[in-house]
Write a protein that holds these residues in place. Structure first.
Motif, PDB file in Angstrom:
ATOM      1  N   GLU A  13     -16.451  -4.071   7.753  1.00  0.00           N
ATOM      2  CA  GLU A  13     -16.140  -2.808   8.593  1.00  0.00           C
ATOM      3  C   GLU A  13     -15.811  -1.875   7.360  1.00  0.00           C
ATOM      4  O   GLU A  13     -14.540  -2.084   6.376  1.00  0.00           O
ATOM      5  CB  GLU A  13     -16.370  -3.022   9.945  1.00  0.00           C
ATOM      6  CG  GLU A  13     -14.468  -2.493   9.949  1.00  0.00           C
ATOM      7  CD  GLU A  13     -13.780  -2.828  11.219  1.00  0.00           C
ATOM      8  OE1 GLU A  13     -13.529  -1.300  11.549  1.00  0.00           O
ATOM      9  OE2 GLU A  13     -14.336  -3.449  12.189  1.00  0.00           O
ATOM     10  N   PHE A  14     -16.249  -0.576   7.254  1.00  0.00           N
ATOM     11  CA  PHE A  14     -15.688   0.773   6.592  1.00  0.00           C
ATOM     12  C   PHE A  14     -15.031   1.643   7.292  1.00  0.00           C
ATOM     13  O   PHE A  14     -15.684   1.649   8.334  1.00  0.00           O
ATOM     14  CB  PHE A  14     -17.306   1.189   6.469  1.00  0.00           C
ATOM     15  CG  PHE A  14     -16.074   2.728   5.014  1.00  0.00           C
ATOM     16  CD1 PHE A  14     -16.217   2.408   3.813  1.00  0.00           C
ATOM     17  CD2 PHE A  14     -16.788   3.717   5.448  1.00  0.00           C
ATOM     18  CE1 PHE A  14     -15.736   3.731   3.041  1.00  0.00           C
ATOM     19  CE2 PHE A  14     -16.209   5.604   5.144  1.00  0.00           C
ATOM     20  CZ  PHE A  14     -15.511   4.619   3.932  1.00  0.00           C
ATOM     21  N   ARG A  15     -14.311   1.660   6.866  1.00  0.00           N
ATOM     22  CA  ARG A  15     -13.446   2.908   7.795  1.00  0.00           C
ATOM     23  C   ARG A  15     -12.170   3.342   6.652  1.00  0.00           C
ATOM     24  O   ARG A  15     -12.037   3.063   5.766  1.00  0.00           O
ATOM     25  CB  ARG A  15     -11.947   1.835   9.111  1.00  0.00           C
ATOM     26  CG  ARG A  15     -10.959   0.913   8.135  1.00  0.00           C
ATOM     27  CD  ARG A  15     -10.144   0.480   9.295  1.00  0.00           C
ATOM     28  NE  ARG A  15      -9.025  -0.359   8.198  1.00  0.00           N
ATOM     29  CZ  ARG A  15      -7.723   0.980   8.227  1.00  0.00           C
ATOM     30  NH1 ARG A  15      -7.527   1.623   9.201  1.00  0.00           N
ATOM     31  NH2 ARG A  15      -6.722   0.118   7.796  1.00  0.00           N
ATOM     32  N   ILE A  16     -12.428   4.128   7.647  1.00  0.00           N
ATOM     33  CA  ILE A  16     -11.481   5.750   6.622  1.00  0.00           C
ATOM     34  C   ILE A  16      -9.567   5.703   7.122  1.00  0.00           C
ATOM     35  O   ILE A  16      -9.558   5.396   8.281  1.00  0.00           O
ATOM     36  CB  ILE A  16     -11.453   7.470   7.364  1.00  0.00           C
ATOM     37  CG1 ILE A  16     -13.365   6.855   5.901  1.00  0.00           C
ATOM     38  CG2 ILE A  16     -10.441   8.205   6.323  1.00  0.00           C
ATOM     39  CD1 ILE A  16     -13.534   8.820   6.662  1.00  0.00           C
ATOM     40  N   VAL A  17      -9.175   5.464   6.430  1.00  0.00           N
ATOM     41  CA  VAL A  17      -7.234   5.467   6.332  1.00  0.00           C
ATOM     42  C   VAL A  17      -7.211   6.712   7.291  1.00  0.00           C
ATOM     43  O   VAL A  17      -7.411   7.351   6.984  1.00  0.00           O
ATOM     44  CB  VAL A  17      -6.724   5.223   5.172  1.00  0.00           C
ATOM     45  CG1 VAL A  17      -5.526   5.086   5.961  1.00  0.00           C
ATOM     46  CG2 VAL A  17      -7.469   3.664   4.029  1.00  0.00           C
ATOM     47  N   ASP A  18      -6.423   6.569   8.394  1.00  0.00           N
ATOM     48  CA  ASP A  18      -6.191   7.078   9.133  1.00  0.00           C
ATOM     49  C   ASP A  18      -5.047   8.504   8.440  1.00  0.00           C
ATOM     50  O   ASP A  18      -4.351   9.293   9.016  1.00  0.00           O
ATOM     51  CB  ASP A  18      -5.466   7.113  10.123  1.00  0.00           C
ATOM     52  CG  ASP A  18      -6.897   6.316  11.035  1.00  0.00           C
ATOM     53  OD1 ASP A  18      -7.683   6.770  11.112  1.00  0.00           O
ATOM     54  OD2 ASP A  18      -6.429   5.256  11.962  1.00  0.00           O
ATOM     55  N   GLN A  19      -3.931   7.597   8.041  1.00  0.00           N
ATOM     56  CA  GLN A  19      -2.734   8.375   7.439  1.00  0.00           C
ATOM     57  C   GLN A  19      -2.459   6.785   6.540  1.00  0.00           C
ATOM     58  O   GLN A  19      -2.156   5.576   6.355  1.00  0.00           O
ATOM     59  CB  GLN A  19      -1.257   7.575   8.901  1.00  0.00           C
ATOM     60  CG  GLN A  19      -0.649   8.624   7.932  1.00  0.00           C
ATOM     61  CD  GLN A  19       0.876   8.505   9.442  1.00  0.00           C
ATOM     62  OE1 GLN A  19       0.910   8.000  10.344  1.00  0.00           O
ATOM     63  NE2 GLN A  19       1.461   8.563   9.008  1.00  0.00           N
ATOM     64  N   LEU A  20      -2.329   7.359   4.908  1.00  0.00           N
ATOM     65  CA  LEU A  20      -1.212   7.297   4.194  1.00  0.00           C
ATOM     66  C   LEU A  20      -0.268   6.689   4.249  1.00  0.00           C
ATOM     67  O   LEU A  20       0.364   6.850   5.182  1.00  0.00           O
ATOM     68  CB  LEU A  20      -1.029   8.247   2.635  1.00  0.00           C
ATOM     69  CG  LEU A  20      -3.003   8.667   2.095  1.00  0.00           C
ATOM     70  CD1 LEU A  20      -2.408   9.492   1.287  1.00  0.00           C
ATOM     71  CD2 LEU A  20      -4.134   7.425   1.804  1.00  0.00           C
ATOM     72  N   GLN A  21      -0.248   5.102   3.837  1.00  0.00           N
ATOM     73  CA  GLN A  21       1.412   4.581   3.523  1.00  0.00           C
ATOM     74  C   GLN A  21       2.144   5.562   3.039  1.00  0.00           C
ATOM     75  O   GLN A  21       2.009   5.563   2.017  1.00  0.00           O
ATOM     76  CB  GLN A  21       1.343   3.182   3.124  1.00  0.00           C
ATOM     77  CG  GLN A  21       2.600   2.577   3.334  1.00  0.00           C
ATOM     78  CD  GLN A  21       2.463   0.468   2.229  1.00  0.00           C
ATOM     79  OE1 GLN A  21       2.002   1.121   1.709  1.00  0.00           O
ATOM     80  NE2 GLN A  21       2.024  -0.062   3.507  1.00  0.00           N
ATOM     81  N   LYS A  22       4.214   5.005   3.477  1.00  0.00           N
ATOM     82  CA  LYS A  22       4.711   5.934   3.126  1.00  0.00           C
ATOM     83  C   LYS A  22       5.463   5.438   2.662  1.00  0.00           C
ATOM     84  O   LYS A  22       6.409   4.838   3.717  1.00  0.00           O
ATOM     85  CB  LYS A  22       4.892   7.673   4.299  1.00  0.00           C
ATOM     86  CG  LYS A  22       4.087   8.066   4.016  1.00  0.00           C
ATOM     87  CD  LYS A  22       4.515   9.899   5.051  1.00  0.00           C
ATOM     88  CE  LYS A  22       3.590  10.347   5.354  1.00  0.00           C
ATOM     89  NZ  LYS A  22       2.538  10.533   6.233  1.00  0.00           N
TER      90      LYS A  22
END
Length: 158
Positions: free
Chosen positions: A3-12
């Motif tokens: 499934e295509f999903r947009i990353v909610d939060q970039l890894q820090k």
């Protein structure tokens, strides 16, 4: 399935991943970078078209190996490009190779050995930056279907 999903939060760093996790392994790896250059040359002691002054769009491929650093990088691709631009390409691109290379017949076979030596020297001068870095191979394409290759095991024979 996927499934295509947009990353909610970039890894820090230091929050979602720790610095000591950046280096995944301690094994030797190979990275490769490719360049092109245009140059003219002619061959000595050769009967055929190549005895006359002519040009090629050459393609060179480097295979470099070493061990990753704390970030998980063996060598930055940009660093390979910097070495190429400042220490090798300046003798090759848009040049008359018979006049800019050391005295040699400017065959692909001679040129690939010279290019190998220049990259090996550049890495040796930067051993403090790249752990165990060495040239594994250099391929020099003179035409899209014809190349010469220098490999470490051949070049380092006494």
């Amino acid at each position: 399935m996927y499934e295509f999903r947009i990353v909610d939060q970039l890894q820090k760093i230091d929050k979602d991943i720790q610095r000591e996790q950046l280096k995944y392994h301690s094994k030797r790896v190979l990275v490769s970078k490719e360049f092109t250059f245009d140059a003219a040359h002619h061959l000595h002691e050769y009967e055929g078209k190549c005895k006359n002054l002519h040009g090629h769009t050459y393609r060179v491929i480097f295979g470099l190996s070493g061990f990753v650093d704390a970030r998980g990088l063996m060598i930055d691709f940009g660093d390979i490009k910097d070495i190429w631009k400042s220490e090798i390409e300046i003798y090759l691109d848009h040049r008359y190779l018979n006049g800019t290379l050391p005295p040699m017949n400017t065959t692909a076979e001679n040129m690939v050995a010279w290019i190998y030596e220049k990259m090996a020297e550049a890495l040796a001068n930067r051993q403090h930056l790249y752990q165990g870095a060495r040239v594994e191979f250099v391929k020099l394409y003179e035409t899209p279907t014809s190349y010469a290759e220098a490999k470490r095991e051949w070049m380092e024979i006494d």
